[in-house]
Design a protein around this motif. Structure first.
Motif, PDB file in Angstrom:
ATOM      1  N   UNK A 371      19.889  76.379 -35.962  1.00  0.00           N
ATOM      2  CA  UNK A 371      20.405  75.363 -34.904  1.00  0.00           C
ATOM      3  C   UNK A 371      21.474  74.802 -35.291  1.00  0.00           C
ATOM      4  N   UNK A 372      22.687  74.717 -34.735  1.00  0.00           N
ATOM      5  CA  UNK A 372      24.152  73.790 -35.154  1.00  0.00           C
ATOM      6  C   UNK A 372      24.546  73.263 -34.026  1.00  0.00           C
ATOM      7  N   UNK A 373      25.439  72.187 -34.280  1.00  0.00           N
ATOM      8  CA  UNK A 373      25.881  71.330 -33.018  1.00  0.00           C
ATOM      9  C   UNK A 373      27.280  70.909 -33.369  1.00  0.00           C
ATOM     10  N   UNK A 374      27.667  70.205 -32.518  1.00  0.00           N
ATOM     11  CA  UNK A 374      29.189  69.797 -32.057  1.00  0.00           C
ATOM     12  C   UNK A 374      29.251  68.586 -33.381  1.00  0.00           C
ATOM     13  N   UNK A 375      28.018  68.079 -33.582  1.00  0.00           N
ATOM     14  CA  UNK A 375      27.818  66.791 -34.333  1.00  0.00           C
ATOM     15  C   UNK A 375      28.293  67.499 -36.044  1.00  0.00           C
ATOM     16  N   UNK A 376      28.161  68.688 -36.047  1.00  0.00           N
ATOM     17  CA  UNK A 376      28.533  69.232 -37.451  1.00  0.00           C
ATOM     18  C   UNK A 376      30.028  69.495 -37.951  1.00  0.00           C
ATOM     19  N   UNK A 377      31.034  69.514 -36.821  1.00  0.00           N
ATOM     20  CA  UNK A 377      32.339  69.904 -37.339  1.00  0.00           C
ATOM     21  C   UNK A 377      32.717  69.115 -37.884  1.00  0.00           C
ATOM     22  N   UNK A 378      32.683  67.630 -37.641  1.00  0.00           N
ATOM     23  CA  UNK A 378      33.459  66.764 -38.728  1.00  0.00           C
ATOM     24  C   UNK A 378      32.994  66.942 -40.183  1.00  0.00           C
ATOM     25  N   UNK A 379      31.625  66.526 -40.490  1.00  0.00           N
ATOM     26  CA  UNK A 379      31.367  66.880 -41.912  1.00  0.00           C
ATOM     27  C   UNK A 379      31.766  68.323 -42.363  1.00  0.00           C
ATOM     28  N   UNK A 380      31.735  69.451 -41.779  1.00  0.00           N
ATOM     29  CA  UNK A 380      32.164  70.421 -42.144  1.00  0.00           C
ATOM     30  C   UNK A 380      33.754  70.354 -42.380  1.00  0.00           C
ATOM     31  N   UNK A 381      34.661  69.956 -41.535  1.00  0.00           N
ATOM     32  CA  UNK A 381      35.999  69.932 -42.064  1.00  0.00           C
ATOM     33  C   UNK A 381      36.335  68.931 -43.260  1.00  0.00           C
ATOM     34  N   UNK A 382      35.667  68.039 -43.483  1.00  0.00           N
ATOM     35  CA  UNK A 382      35.569  66.943 -44.523  1.00  0.00           C
ATOM     36  C   UNK A 382      35.060  67.756 -45.926  1.00  0.00           C
ATOM     37  N   UNK A 383      34.105  68.489 -45.696  1.00  0.00           N
ATOM     38  CA  UNK A 383      33.573  68.995 -46.987  1.00  0.00           C
ATOM     39  C   UNK A 383      34.569  70.066 -47.500  1.00  0.00           C
ATOM     40  N   UNK A 384      35.078  70.973 -46.492  1.00  0.00           N
ATOM     41  CA  UNK A 384      36.166  71.742 -46.922  1.00  0.00           C
ATOM     42  C   UNK A 384      37.295  71.219 -47.562  1.00  0.00           C
ATOM     43  N   UNK A 385      37.782  70.103 -47.054  1.00  0.00           N
ATOM     44  CA  UNK A 385      38.775  69.557 -47.552  1.00  0.00           C
ATOM     45  C   UNK A 385      38.535  68.664 -48.934  1.00  0.00           C
ATOM     46  N   UNK A 386      37.349  68.583 -49.331  1.00  0.00           N
ATOM     47  CA  UNK A 386      37.028  67.741 -50.540  1.00  0.00           C
ATOM     48  C   UNK A 386      36.866  66.350 -50.246  1.00  0.00           C
ATOM     49  N   UNK A 387      36.670  66.111 -48.728  1.00  0.00           N
ATOM     50  CA  UNK A 387      36.794  64.725 -48.606  1.00  0.00           C
ATOM     51  C   UNK A 387      35.313  64.360 -48.489  1.00  0.00           C
ATOM     52  N   UNK A 388      35.153  62.880 -48.929  1.00  0.00           N
ATOM     53  CA  UNK A 388      33.548  62.425 -48.879  1.00  0.00           C
ATOM     54  C   UNK A 388      33.044  62.330 -47.498  1.00  0.00           C
ATOM     55  N   UNK A 389      31.898  63.048 -47.436  1.00  0.00           N
ATOM     56  CA  UNK A 389      31.410  62.755 -45.980  1.00  0.00           C
ATOM     57  C   UNK A 389      30.870  61.522 -45.836  1.00  0.00           C
ATOM     58  N   UNK A 390      30.955  60.890 -44.575  1.00  0.00           N
ATOM     59  CA  UNK A 390      30.567  59.649 -44.178  1.00  0.00           C
ATOM     60  C   UNK A 390      29.203  59.675 -44.300  1.00  0.00           C
ATOM     61  N   UNK A 391      28.400  58.756 -44.729  1.00  0.00           N
ATOM     62  CA  UNK A 391      27.125  58.786 -44.465  1.00  0.00           C
ATOM     63  C   UNK A 391      26.582  58.182 -43.047  1.00  0.00           C
ATOM     64  N   UNK A 392      27.708  57.858 -42.395  1.00  0.00           N
ATOM     65  CA  UNK A 392      27.245  57.556 -40.819  1.00  0.00           C
ATOM     66  C   UNK A 392      27.270  58.573 -39.788  1.00  0.00           C
ATOM     67  N   UNK A 393      27.783  59.608 -40.364  1.00  0.00           N
ATOM     68  CA  UNK A 393      27.781  60.901 -39.360  1.00  0.00           C
ATOM     69  C   UNK A 393      26.261  61.311 -39.037  1.00  0.00           C
ATOM     70  N   UNK A 394      25.937  62.095 -37.878  1.00  0.00           N
ATOM     71  CA  UNK A 394      24.687  62.261 -37.269  1.00  0.00           C
ATOM     72  C   UNK A 394      24.612  63.767 -37.698  1.00  0.00           C
TER      73      UNK A 394
END
Length: 508
Positions: A371-394
């Motif tokens: 199960x995956x969801x549209x909540x997962x796209x932002x943290x995916x983009x950020x990890x691919x880019x080497x950007x720290x993932x915000x702890x506030x994302x769901x």
């Protein structure tokens, strides 16, 4: 009319130096109409140490899984990359879903619950500060060149800007070519880096093609010395189902799929809001087939868009370091459960949508069933880019799946939200007769179940192992202990935020 598909962008792009601007001007002049010039642009030269990856995110509008079979380049992407087969839209209206994609947060945390104010729309996202914390702000803040082209959030209308004024451009976007009113694909206004530009009704003005030209231009002005994220956000295949002229006569015999839930013979076990709908007659089915054909025709231009962007990346030598992400904001039903057309339900045609990813290191031909969801796209983009993932994302990053790594701990459930019914006739998702317009509900989808609670107290429960089409509502037969478990899980997800969402979604 100024089509501007080959213009050197203004605004914020100037701060990246006169040299970059000059190069862009040379390329746009040499190519004429972007991507169709007499010679291919020179290949980019790799920077020392290896560049960060680029990301091209193609987000379609109302594209359901049954359209992918008519998109050869998307099918090729499935062969070349990873397909997420249980990617769920946490809300099936455009604006709430897109706000979730940008922020990585459920609608109850973005506070964007509908397409229109006061409970939703761009006005709500803007007013509550949502634009200050998106994948665009974190990516641009880490050095990425970012661009959004096409549909933004419902209510963002550059055509309303007074003459001589600048349209609002949200933070985080280096380049910006956006509107929320391009559904007819002609006679629309784009905010082009803040300047409202009007397009007409000639074939060259067809919106998907205009966006394709701008995307190719953006890629042609890219180098490996600075990574980019490009969000290409189409209005296709949203109603009124207007194909490009070159595709208007294709697929003459195509019909909407006749799955097990199509024109369902007995809906007496469904909630009361559905009971008024009779079986769809021959004329209604004919209309469904006609509109489905328009949707199939519309996605041909989207499929061509993918091909042209892929070719531009290859011409620049950027394809080997670029992730291409194809998705939809929500699905669309056409005849299932006697609902003529539309969205808004928690059933599969509306909530389960395509997500396909290709790129460096992505396993070929792999299907991910978790199960995956549209909540997962932002943290995916950020990890691919080497950007720290915000702890506030769901949501959760999907990068482990893209790298073929074993995933030992993953969610068992996902929340689906709907604030209804849609009552504003100005809403582009305002339903016609027989389309389906459910009242407010919350639902939880587990690996094998769909459980729905309506505000009025009605419930639905489907065992997806034996009833993926959600034909047999077993809520009345559901064992009380299991009902209480699902109700408790739903309550926890409704109240979650950030880390508590990533904890609650492991419950069953």
């Amino acid at each position: 009319m100024n089509r501007a598909s080959g213009r050197t962008p203004g605004g914020r792009a100037r701060r990246y130096g006169a040299l970059l601007a000059a190069c862009a001007l040379v390329l746009s002049t040499a190519c004429g109409v972007v991507g169709n010039g007499p010679s291919k642009p020179p290949k980019a030269v790799a920077s020392p140490g290896g560049p960060k990856p680029n990301i091209v995110f193609i987000l379609t509008d109302d594209l359901s899984w049954d359209l992918v079979q008519y998109m050869p380049r998307v099918r090729k992407m499935r062969e070349q990359g990873v397909t997420f087969t249980n990617f769920i839209a946490t809300n099936t209206l455009c604006c709430p879903s897109r706000a979730t994609i940008l922020s990585g947060k459920f609608p109850h945390n973005t506070q964007v619950l509908t397409n229109e104010p006061p409970k939703g729309g761009w006005q709500r996202f803007n007013g509550n500060g949502g634009e200050r914390d998106t994948f665009a702000t974190t990516m641009e803040g880490s050095g990425y060149r970012t661009a959004l082209m096409g549909k933004y959030l419902n209510g963002y209308d550059p055509a309303k800007v007074q003459a001589g004024s600048q349209a609002f451009v949200p933070p985080g976007w280096t380049e910006w070519y956006a509107t929320s009113l391009g559904y007819r694909h002609y006679d629309y206004t784009l905010s082009e880096n803040g300047k409202p530009v009007r397009y007409g009704n000639q074939p060259a003005d067809y919106l998907t093609d205009v966006l394709t030209g701008k995307a190719v231009d953006f890629v042609n002005r890219s180098t490996t010395s600075r990574p980019f994220l490009l969000k290409l956000s189409t209005f296709a295949p949203h109603a009124p189902f207007t194909p490009a002229p070159r595709h208007a006569n294709l697929f003459p015999g195509v019909k909407a799929p006749r799955g097990p839930a199509f024109n369902e013979p007995d809906i007496s076990d469904k909630p009361s809001w559905m009971h008024a709908w009779p079986k769809i007659g021959p004329k209604g089915i004919q209309t469904i087939d006609q509109k489905y054909r328009g949707r199939v025709q519309m996605v041909q231009a989207v499929d061509e868009m993918i091909g042209r962007v892929q070719q531009a990346l290859a011409d620049r030598g950027l394809d080997r370091n670029t992730y291409l992400v194809f998705a939809s904001d929500n699905g669309f039903h056409m005849g299932q459960h006697r609902l003529v057309e539309g969205k808004g339900t928690a059933y599969d045609p509306d909530v389960r949508v395509p997500l396909i990813v290709t790129g460096p290191g992505v396993p070929k031909g792999r299907a991910v069933n978790e199960l995956t969801a549209n909540t997962d796209l932002r943290p995916t983009f950020e990890e691919l880019a080497g950007v720290p993932i915000s702890p506030l994302v769901d949501g959760r990053s999907l990068v482990p799946f893209l790298r073929g790594a074993p995933v030992r701990s993953w969610r068992n459930s996902i929340l689906i939200e709907h604030a209804g019914p849609v009552s504003d006739p100005r809403d582009p998702d305002y339903p016609g007769r027989g389309w389906g317009n459910p009242p407010s509900y919350m639902a939880v989808r587990t690996t094998n179940e769909l459980y729905i609670e309506y505000d009025a107290g009605e419930r639905e429960y489907y065992d997806l192992r034996t009833d993926l089409a959600s034909q047999h509502n077993m809520a009345a037969q559901l064992a009380v202990p299991r009902r209480d478990q699902l109700a408790g899980l739903l309550a926890a997800l409704k109240a979650c935020s950030g880390a508590s969402c990533r904890s609650a979604d492991q419950g069953t």
